[in-house]
Design a protein around this motif. Structure first.
Motif, short mmCIF file in Angstrom:
data_model
loop_
_atom_site.label_atom_id
_atom_site.label_comp_id
_atom_site.label_asym_id
_atom_site.label_seq_id
_atom_site.Cartn_x
_atom_site.Cartn_y
_atom_site.Cartn_z
N SER A 190 -3.87 2.06 6.36
CA SER A 190 -4.10 1.98 4.91
C SER A 190 -4.29 3.38 4.32
CB SER A 190 -5.32 1.10 4.60
OG SER A 190 -5.05 -0.26 4.86
N LEU A 191 -5.07 4.21 4.99
CA LEU A 191 -5.28 5.58 4.51
C LEU A 191 -3.96 6.34 4.45
CD1 LEU A 191 -8.55 6.56 6.43
CD2 LEU A 191 -8.35 5.87 4.02
N GLN A 192 -3.16 6.18 5.50
CA GLN A 192 -1.86 6.86 5.54
C GLN A 192 -0.95 6.34 4.43
OE1 GLN A 192 0.16 6.43 9.28
NE2 GLN A 192 1.99 7.52 8.60
N ASN A 193 -0.87 5.03 4.29
CA ASN A 193 0.04 4.45 3.30
C ASN A 193 -0.39 4.74 1.87
OD1 ASN A 193 1.83 3.33 5.16
ND2 ASN A 193 0.66 1.44 5.33
N LEU A 194 -1.69 4.75 1.63
CA LEU A 194 -2.22 4.98 0.29
C LEU A 194 -2.35 6.47 -0.05
CD1 LEU A 194 -4.96 2.20 0.21
CD2 LEU A 194 -2.92 2.29 -1.24
N GLN A 195 -2.02 7.33 0.90
CA GLN A 195 -2.07 8.78 0.66
C GLN A 195 -3.47 9.23 0.22
OE1 GLN A 195 0.65 11.01 1.08
NE2 GLN A 195 1.70 9.27 1.99
N THR A 196 -4.47 8.77 0.99
CA THR A 196 -5.85 9.12 0.65
C THR A 196 -6.63 9.39 1.93
OG1 THR A 196 -7.81 8.43 -0.61
CG2 THR A 196 -6.67 6.73 0.65
N ASP A 197 -7.73 10.11 1.80
CA ASP A 197 -8.58 10.40 2.94
C ASP A 197 -9.68 9.36 3.14
OD1 ASP A 197 -7.21 12.80 3.47
OD2 ASP A 197 -8.45 13.89 2.03
N TYR A 198 -9.90 8.53 2.10
CA TYR A 198 -10.99 7.57 2.18
C TYR A 198 -10.71 6.36 1.29
CZ TYR A 198 -12.33 9.22 -2.45
OH TYR A 198 -12.31 9.53 -3.78
N LEU A 199 -11.33 5.24 1.61
CA LEU A 199 -11.35 4.06 0.76
C LEU A 199 -12.72 3.97 0.11
CD1 LEU A 199 -9.71 1.44 3.17
CD2 LEU A 199 -8.61 2.54 1.22
N ASP A 200 -12.73 3.69 -1.18
CA ASP A 200 -14.02 3.50 -1.85
C ASP A 200 -14.74 2.26 -1.33
OD1 ASP A 200 -14.04 5.53 -4.31
OD2 ASP A 200 -12.00 4.77 -4.01
N LEU A 201 -13.95 1.26 -0.93
CA LEU A 201 -14.52 0.00 -0.46
C LEU A 201 -13.55 -0.67 0.50
CD1 LEU A 201 -16.62 -2.32 -0.60
CD2 LEU A 201 -15.46 -3.10 -2.68
N LEU A 202 -14.04 -1.08 1.65
CA LEU A 202 -13.27 -1.87 2.61
C LEU A 202 -13.87 -3.27 2.68
CD1 LEU A 202 -11.06 -2.02 4.88
CD2 LEU A 202 -12.93 -1.55 6.49
N LEU A 203 -13.03 -4.28 2.56
CA LEU A 203 -13.46 -5.66 2.68
C LEU A 203 -12.86 -6.29 3.94
CD1 LEU A 203 -12.83 -6.93 -0.99
CD2 LEU A 203 -14.87 -5.81 -0.07
N ILE A 204 -13.67 -7.05 4.66
CA ILE A 204 -13.13 -7.90 5.73
C ILE A 204 -12.53 -9.12 5.03
CG2 ILE A 204 -13.64 -9.19 7.82
CD1 ILE A 204 -13.86 -6.10 8.04
N HIS A 205 -11.24 -9.32 5.21
CA HIS A 205 -10.45 -10.19 4.34
C HIS A 205 -10.78 -11.68 4.47
CE1 HIS A 205 -6.24 -10.26 2.23
NE2 HIS A 205 -7.12 -11.01 1.62
N ARG A 206 -11.01 -12.13 5.67
CA ARG A 206 -11.33 -13.54 5.92
C ARG A 206 -12.35 -13.62 7.05
NH1 ARG A 206 -9.67 -17.92 2.55
NH2 ARG A 206 -7.84 -17.19 1.41
N PRO A 207 -13.22 -14.63 7.03
CA PRO A 207 -14.14 -14.81 8.15
C PRO A 207 -13.37 -15.19 9.41
CG PRO A 207 -14.33 -16.63 6.57
CD PRO A 207 -13.44 -15.60 5.94
N GLU A 224 0.83 -1.20 0.00
CA GLU A 224 0.00 0.00 0.00
C GLU A 224 0.87 1.26 0.00
OE1 GLU A 224 -4.25 -1.22 1.98
OE2 GLU A 224 -2.66 -0.61 3.36
N LYS A 225 1.97 1.21 0.72
CA LYS A 225 2.87 2.37 0.75
C LYS A 225 3.51 2.60 -0.61
CE LYS A 225 6.59 4.51 3.41
NZ LYS A 225 7.54 4.35 4.55
N LEU A 226 3.86 1.52 -1.31
CA LEU A 226 4.44 1.66 -2.66
C LEU A 226 3.45 2.36 -3.60
CD1 LEU A 226 6.12 -1.84 -3.14
CD2 LEU A 226 7.27 0.34 -2.67
N PHE A 227 2.19 1.96 -3.51
CA PHE A 227 1.16 2.58 -4.34
C PHE A 227 0.96 4.04 -3.92
CE2 PHE A 227 -3.08 3.37 -6.03
CZ PHE A 227 -3.09 2.67 -7.23
N GLY A 228 0.93 4.27 -2.62
CA GLY A 228 0.72 5.62 -2.11
C GLY A 228 1.83 6.58 -2.50
#
Length: 302
Positions: A116-133, A62-66
């Motif tokens: 994630s917000l900090q690493n992606l350099q964004t104020d919001y996520l369009d979609l958050l998924l819970i990764h595994r039950p 995420e930091k690489l993308f950010g």
């Protein structure tokens, strides 16, 4: 050609029909300039949705993308960003994790989203998924946490990944907004969603499932097994009929399902992405679809 965005749920976000998966971003060894170029080329193809998870690249991707978005903040308004959390890996980047486990407590989810917000350099996520039950998931507690994140504007929509239909319904029952997707494994070598109710639920609730590992991690093309050999043989047989490569036909087979799945493509090769975009134009004959299903199962339908 360029893809057209589609709503993945009546009350959900618009996403591109194909999604760029960032799980292997650290393996591509791209400079910041090359990462920017990759994002721009995806956008040009109409692939505007990027799939992340906090754990990808041992918590580094995420930091690489950010870093790319920090150089080009104007790109943020042209894309949709998904991230996932809830898995805790054992890695030197998370020394407190002594064993791989799941954590869907509010403390962990809130902390993961903030990182994630900090690493992606964004104020919001369009979609958050819970990764595994999570077997210790307190659905009411998690739902309250997710609703607070929406109220705070940190996430716009909620979904899940790898949930059974019962787990999906449990979390949904505690939420005031709809879950908008379930990101699941599906390929010609992994047919479970057709038979375990996952795709039935998607149609019932009008959401498009997201598909990870649409080529079974490449096993469709390389594995020396009976099932992979049969599938490959029939894909190659259809090459001339559809004037398409076998990866395009395999992708078209997935997208033929009426639940309207959105494949997540884990490649940094732009030519392969272009090929995948062309696959969205293939109209697979119903009998050919069943021929590939038979190849995978090893027998006719009943």
């Amino acid at each position: 050609m360029s893809l057209i965005k589609k709503k993945i749920h009546p009350n959900g976000p618009e996403m591109s029909h194909l999604i760029a998966g960032m799980m292997r971003l650290n393996d591509w060894n791209l400079t910041i300039t090359q990462r920017i170029d990759f994002i721009e080329k995806c956008i040009d193809l109409g692939i505007t949705t990027f799939d992340h998870a906090d754990i990808y690249g041992a918590y580094t991707n995420e930091k690489l993308f950010g870093e790319a978005l920090k150089e080009r903040p104007d790109l943020r308004d042209q894309i949709e960003m998904i991230s996932k959390c809830g898995i805790c890996l054992t890695t030197e980047n998370r020394a407190a994790h002594k064993i791989k486990h799941y954590d869907t407590t509010p403390d962990h989810i809130n902390s993961s989203v903030e990182k994630s917000l900090q690493n992606l350099q964004t104020d919001y996520l369009d979609l958050l998924l819970i990764h595994r039950p999570d077997p210790l998931m307190d659905a009411a507690e998690l739902a309250d946490c997710l609703m607070n994140l929406i109220s705070d504007g940190k996430i716009l929509h909620i979904g899940v990944s790898n949930f059974t239909t019962a787990q999906y319904e449990l979390l949904q029952s505690k939420l005031d907004v709809p879950l908008v997707t379930n990101q699941i494994e599906f390929s010609l070598l992994h047919l479970n969603p057709i038979y375990d109710g996952t795709f039935d639920q998607a149609q019932k609730l009008n959401f498009s499932p997201m598909i990870w590992s649409p080529f079974a991690g490449g096993r469709i093309f390389h594995e020396e097994s009976g099932v992979a050999g049969r599938v490959r043989h029939h894909l190659e047989e259809m090459h001339q009929k559809y004037q398409a490569d076998i990866d395009q036909i395999a992708l078209a087979w997935l997208m033929t399902h009426p639940s309207n799945p959105l494949p997540v493509l884990g490649t940094g090769n732009v030519d392969r992405l272009k090929s995948a975009v062309s696959a969205t134009e293939i109209n697979l004959d119903r009998q050919d679809w069943f021929k590939l299903l038979k190849a995978s199962r090893g027998h006719d339908v009943a």
